[in-house]
Write an enzyme that holds these catalytic residues in place. Structure first.
Site, PDB file in Angstrom:
ATOM      1  CB  VAL A  77     -11.963  -5.237  60.748  1.00 25.13           C
ATOM      2  CG1 VAL A  77     -10.918  -4.276  61.273  1.00 25.13           C
ATOM      3  CG2 VAL A  77     -11.402  -6.120  59.628  1.00 25.13           C
ATOM      4  CE1 TYR A 176      -6.578  -7.772  48.364  1.00 28.56           C
ATOM      5  CE2 TYR A 176      -6.522  -7.107  46.056  1.00 28.56           C
ATOM      6  CZ  TYR A 176      -6.213  -6.872  47.383  1.00 28.56           C
ATOM      7  OH  TYR A 176      -5.547  -5.716  47.729  1.00 28.56           O
TER       8      TYR A 176
END
Ligand code: BGC
Length: 278
Positions: A77, A176
């Site tokens: 992706v 993250y």
């Protein structure tokens, strides 16, 4: 709505028959659960994967064996070219794409002072840039096709899989948390910009869900007990919990919902420490 029967049918159905969903990172964890759920709701599903082709094929075969439709398509992706090829392939296979579930994501954890540029970049590339690239291709297809009233009131639906860490800071996971904070603003900006084109964009923000990404947080009784202190509802989530929210957001039942984040977290975002403090 003509009569009571229509109303009943309408409220009973989360039917996605005739729609195609691309689910990124669908060969394991939350993506796998979402792909299976969408297929059960009637959608044709693109099971995207980057590595672990065997797992992707297994998910596809499980869907097909239950009478559903699915195909596995490889794409990283974070690669513009591979994402474009995946959407071309999906449209060739099923005619169009109606639903994108931006799920692919990873963690590369480190204490802040030890976090490398490679760890930072990898997580931002997959979790944030990946969501941008897939959403952009989906939106291009939604704009090309427009609304098909028999299929859905919207020209397309994008569901971003975020995290409770789009609002809960997370020590040892700066890359993250930053990526998920970015997803929150990307989602809202797309929702604002694209609403007039009848494109809906929302997020599902999972809390602790039993998947390979966080096995060490729940796979021993001690770890699970410690995790449960953060979850007022008293259980660790399962992928079906996320799939149910995604299916609702993909269906016309949520037609007036745009730019929202649904926290599917058993209350993890409710500051559980404050039950006995403050
Ligand atoms: C992370 C998991 C974590 C959960 C709750 C998720 O976004 O990927 O590792 O268990 O948030 O902290």
């Amino acid at each position: 709505m003509d009569n009571a029967k229509d109303i009943k049918n309408s409220f009973n159905s989360l039917d996605l028959t005739g729609q195609t969903a691309v689910v990124t990172g669908a060969n394991s964890g939350i993506g796998e659960g979402v792909a299976k759920g969408l297929a059960e709701a009637g959608a044709s599903v693109v099971v995207n994967y980057v590595s672990g082709e065997d797992r992707a094929i297994k998910v596809v075969n499980e869907i097909i064996s239950k009478g559903g439709k699915a195909v596995a398509i490889h794409a990283d992706v974070s690669s513009e070219h591979q994402v474009q090829e995946m959407f071309k392939h999906a449209c060739k296979e099923y005619g169009t794409v109606d639903i994108l579930v931006n799920n692919a994501g990873l963690q590369q954890d480190a204490a802040f002072h030890e976090l490398t540029i490679a760890q930072w970049q990898k997580v931002i590339d997959v979790n944030l840039t990946g969501q941008f690239l897939c959403a952009r291709e989906a939106v291009r297809e939604f704009l090309r096709r427009g609304v098909t009233p028999k299929i859905s009131s919207a020209a397309g639906k994008i569901i971003c899989v975020s995290s409770v860490h789009d609002i809960i800071p997370w020590a040892g996971h700066a890359n993250y948390a930053a990526s998920k904070g970015g997803v929150a603003m990307l989602m809202k900006t797309m929702a604002q910009e694209l609403a007039s084109k009848k494109i809906r964009v929302n997020s599902v923000a999972p809390g602790a869900i039993k998947t390979p990404i966080n096995t060490s947080a729940w796979d021993t009784p001690e770890a699970e007990a410690s995790l449960l202190k953060l979850i007022p509802y008293g259980r660790v989530g399962v992928t079906e919990d996320i799939a149910k929210a995604v299916i609702w957001l993909a269906s016309d039942h949520s037609d007036y919902v745009n730019g929202a984040t649904i926290y599917v977290d058993g209350g993890m975002t409710l500051y559980p420490e404050f039950r006995e403090g403050g």
